[in-house]
Design an enzyme around this catalytic site. Structure first.
Site, PDB file in Angstrom:
ATOM      1  N   ASP A   1       1.008  -1.235   0.035  1.00 40.85           N
ATOM      2  CA  ASP A   1      -0.326  -0.035   0.403  1.00 40.85           C
ATOM      3  C   ASP A   1       0.991   1.622   0.386  1.00 40.85           C
ATOM      4  OD1 ASP A   1      -3.269   1.256   0.383  1.00 40.85           O
ATOM      5  OD2 ASP A   1      -1.904   1.737   2.815  1.00 40.85           O
TER       6      ASP A   1
ATOM      7  N   HIS B   1      -6.891  -6.518  -1.412  1.00 38.75           N
ATOM      8  CA  HIS B   1      -5.864  -5.162  -0.641  1.00 38.75           C
ATOM      9  C   HIS B   1      -5.175  -5.879   0.313  1.00 38.75           C
ATOM     10  CE1 HIS B   1      -4.061  -1.566  -0.599  1.00 38.75           C
ATOM     11  NE2 HIS B   1      -4.689  -1.366   0.411  1.00 38.75           N
TER      12      HIS B   1
END
Length: 323
Positions: free
Chosen positions: A94, A291
């Site tokens: 991320d 994610h």
């Protein structure tokens, strides 16, 4: 605790050998790498996972301007120096991926290999292929004022919203970007609502989730949100690197259902990846994963990281023998 660039950084570390630094994303902490730390250490590496600037037990400077990509990369490079190493392999997820790619871009003399999870080497978080408009201005035009990166720009507002009920806010964040929510399953089916709150996904046990809640309850969201408030500033600061490439051995890992596919231009082939990162060795798509890559599918991610590291070490050995 170590002092880096004049601020305190909290680190978790394990093992001996070449240095591997693991960088977490938002809204996480060093603990997001809990599955990979012992495995990489067992493979013969000194693994260090910091709470990044503004997170956890690490310091959160007051000024928004102290969270630029230069500051974040500077913390990585300063950490390498404090630990007494002359080179490092950097891996990030991320926002941590953007900092990992940025470390390789800005300090190719020190970063010998790089891995990015979820966020590709060129994105609004590290714009080395510049768009016409600054990223937040473009997001506001294309996605509106309620897109989360736009909403995060106003100091105080997002802090208050996320801090009202840290438990509920983090649950919603982790659940909404989890795999089944991304493949069209109704959110309430993906995570059953119990006592008015989303049940945690299987990959996030209650004890691990409690550590995140404690972290953000104690320290708030101001520091992490200030990373987002420098996105347009980073776009300006990185102007001299427009069109640059990341040439070190690299690996990109992304979940099959990661919602970054909506936000960023995620490379679909290894050739696309190599247009920005010519040293890329592989592009790994993790099945049944969204994610929270290294937490959702830890075995698959760890296997990919170890395979990459093994390949890098073999290349180094071969090059030494040739020289």
């Amino acid at each position: 605790m170590v002092v880096v660039n004049g601020i305190d950084l909290h680190i978790a570390e394990c093992g001996d050998g070449p240095l591997v630094v693991l960088l977490h994303g938002f809204p996480e902490a060093w603990h997001s790498w809990r599955h990979q730390i012992p495995a990489l250490a067992a493979a013969g590496y000194h693994v260090v996972a910091p709470d990044l600037r503004g997170y956890g037990r690490s310091a959160a400077p007051e000024r928004i301007e102290e969270f630029t990509i230069f500051d974040l990369v500077g913390d990585v490079i300063g950490l390498v120096d404090v630990l007494g190493y002359g080179e490092v392999i950097v891996m990030g997820h991320d926002w941590g991926a953007a900092v990992a790619w940025g470390s390789a871009l800005l300090r190719p003399d020190l970063v010998r290999a790089v891995v990015g999870l979820s966020v590709p080497p060129n994105s609004s978080l590290l714009p080395i292929r510049r768009l016409e408009l600054p990223p937040i201005e473009q997001y506001r035009r294309d996605r509106g004022d309620y897109f989360y990166m736009v909403m995060f720009q106003e100091p105080g507002m997002a802090e208050q919203f996320l801090g009202v009920d840290v438990d509920a806010g983090l649950r919603a964040t982790f659940v909404s970007a989890s795999t089944r929510a991304q493949v069209g399953t109704d959110l309430t089916d993906d995570a059953e609502i119990t006592d008015g709150a989303f049940a945690l996904p299987d990959w996030l046990p209650a004890d691990d989730f409690a550590r995140y809640v404690e972290t953000f309850t104690d320290n708030g969201f101001r520091g992490p949100l200030n990373w987002y408030r420098n996105i347009d500033r980073n776009w300006r600061l990185l102007a001299p690197w427009d069109g640059a490439t990341i040439d070190q051995p690299s690996l990109y890992v992304v979940g099959e259902y990661d919602n970054v596919h909506e936000f960023f231009e995620v490379p679909k082939t290894l050739d696309e990846l190599r247009s920005v990162a010519p040293g890329a060795r592989d592009l790994v798509v993790i099945p049944d994963c969204s994610h929270w890559t290294q937490q959702e599918q830890p075995e698959a991610v760890t296997s990919a990281l170890l395979a990459f590291l093994s390949g890098v070490e073999q290349e180094i050995t071969i090059n030494k023998e040739k020289s």
